[in-house]
Design an enzyme around this catalytic site. Structure first.
Site, PDB file in Angstrom:
ATOM      1  N   GLU A 118       0.844  -1.202   0.000  1.00 15.85           N
ATOM      2  CA  GLU A 118       0.000   0.000   0.000  1.00 15.85           C
ATOM      3  C   GLU A 118       0.879   1.252   0.000  1.00 15.85           C
ATOM      4  O   GLU A 118       0.749   2.144   0.830  1.00 15.85           O
ATOM      5  CB  GLU A 118      -0.978   0.013   1.176  1.00 15.85           C
ATOM      6  N   HIS A 208     -12.701   7.961  14.278  1.00 16.09           N
ATOM      7  CA  HIS A 208     -11.688   7.751  15.311  1.00 16.09           C
ATOM      8  C   HIS A 208     -10.362   8.456  15.028  1.00 16.09           C
ATOM      9  O   HIS A 208      -9.446   8.401  15.840  1.00 16.09           O
ATOM     10  CB  HIS A 208     -11.397   6.258  15.456  1.00 16.09           C
ATOM     11  N   HIS A 241     -14.594   3.057  18.537  1.00 14.15           N
ATOM     12  CA  HIS A 241     -13.182   2.725  18.750  1.00 14.15           C
ATOM     13  C   HIS A 241     -12.863   2.693  20.239  1.00 14.15           C
ATOM     14  O   HIS A 241     -13.499   3.373  21.049  1.00 14.15           O
ATOM     15  CB  HIS A 241     -12.321   3.774  18.040  1.00 14.15           C
TER      16      HIS A 241
END
Length: 380
Positions: A118, A208, A241
């Site tokens: 990524e 979050h 979260h």
């Protein structure tokens, strides 16, 4: 044998790296090792269990209210010993976490080659997302192999002068979803099994991000409550979260409404199946911007910018920002305007075809001389 060690520490990393660890283990010329830092202990373990993955090394670094400095130093010191024992030929890191940067830096000190899964995501604002933008930028300078999900990611690296060892692979999260989403899936949370996903407008929410702490998060949550109060058909599902800051904000602004469901974090299987069943997604997460389009779900990105502009360009996502009025109005449009909804839901997913792990394994074999040609590039 090429000894490849995959290192990750958070739930999002684990979701995207687990299928790659398994793909590498199936290659005859590769010995696949796995090291977790446990930057996020509980949320990481649930992913390992689902993918039936047992780490070869576990640094177990998490502590209450840990800081970026403690994460980084614990990773560096722990990985020094792991590398001395395992002696990998290549270290694979993922994305943009503090584990990612620390592992790449520890490998440099090895010295050990680094592969960045990524690679190439950018906002070009070093404080947004923080610290992720600088983590991934610095790893780009440290890495020897760069596995880019999309063409725009590769172009970002090219602008920075990084052209060697770059491969266009697609995103491994699409590979992961091929095994997690099932029409007969049963949730462990009773509420999620009982929701009327066809007759009601079920909106999946996550919020979050560290850069949204404080006033931005307050604006977002006020917009969410307005949606529930304005539209009687709306059911908001918000897996909150574990961060104390996030939990305090969610409790302050969203508790006490019978159609705002504040639930504990769900595991990766439950999240993917929840995405598949909901109407659309509102999030400040990175991963959900990739996962939701794969399932035909529009995404409202509650951030000022995104390092995943491909979804915006393809029409699967809209940048909603963090101001209450814009967040509310864009969500209201998806609720009220069927044509606007359908345009986003039917847009082509730009992130992968389920073969990213295969391409990355091929690229590693090519780099080490085990195959004569690089893998074919991913094309949406």
């Amino acid at each position: 044998m090429i000894r490849v060690m995959s290192i990750f520490g958070t739930r999002p990393e684990a979701i995207k790296m687990a299928p790659l660890v398994k793909t590498l283990a199936g290659r005859e010329g590769i010995e696949s090792l796995c090291c977790v830092t446990a930057q996020h202990r509980q949320m990481l373990d649930s992913v390992l269990e689902i993918f039936q993955l047992t780490p070869d090394f576990d640094l177990n670094i998490m502590e209450p209210r840990q800081t970026l400095s403690t994460i980084t130093t614990k990773c560096l010191l722990g990985l020094e010993g792991v590398f001395a024992q395992a002696r990998p030929d290549l270290v694979l890191v993922h994305g943009d976490t503090s584990t990612t940067f620390s592992a790449a830096l520890a490998a440099l000190y090895g010295p050990i080659a680094v592969g960045h899964v990524e690679a190439g995501l950018r906002t070009y604002d070093k404080y947004s997302p923080f610290p992720e933008e600088m983590n991934r930028t610095l790893v780009g300078d440290l890495a020897d192999l760069h596995f880019c999900p999309t063409e725009s990611n590769r172009e970002n690296l090219r602008r920075e002068g990084i052209t060697r060892g770059v491969f266009l692979t697609g995103n491994t999260v699409i590979d992961a979803m091929s095994t997690t989403v099932r029409p007969d899936f049963r949730f462990s949370t009773k509420l999620l099994n009982e929701l009327d996903y066809t007759g009601r407008t079920v909106i999946l929410v996550t919020c979050h991000r560290r850069e949204n702490y404080g006033e931005p998060m307050a604006h977002i949550m006020k917009a969410l409550r307005r949606l529930a109060e304005t539209y009687p058909q709306v059911e908001l599902v918000y897996p909150v979260h574990l961060s104390p800051v996030v939990r305090e904000a969610a409790g302050k602004y969203l508790s006490g409404h019978d159609r705002i469901h504040l639930i504990d974090p769900v595991d990766v299987e439950e999240m993917h199946n929840l995405i598949a069943r909901c109407r659309f997604v509102m999030t400040d997460s990175g991963g959900l911007q990739e996962e939701a389009p794969a399932l035909g779900k529009p995404v409202l990105v509650m951030r000022r910018e995104t390092e995943r502009p491909e979804a915006v360009a393809a029409g699967t996502a809209q940048l909603a920002g963090t101001e209450e009025e814009r967040v509310f109005s864009l969500a209201a449009q998806l609720i009220e305007d069927k044509d606007a909804y359908d345009r986003m839901a039917r847009a082509v997913n730009p992130y992968g075809d389920g073969r990213a792990c295969e391409r990355i394994a091929d690229a590693i074999e090519y780099h080490f001389g085990l195959r004569s040609a690089p893998p074919a590039e991913f094309r949406p």
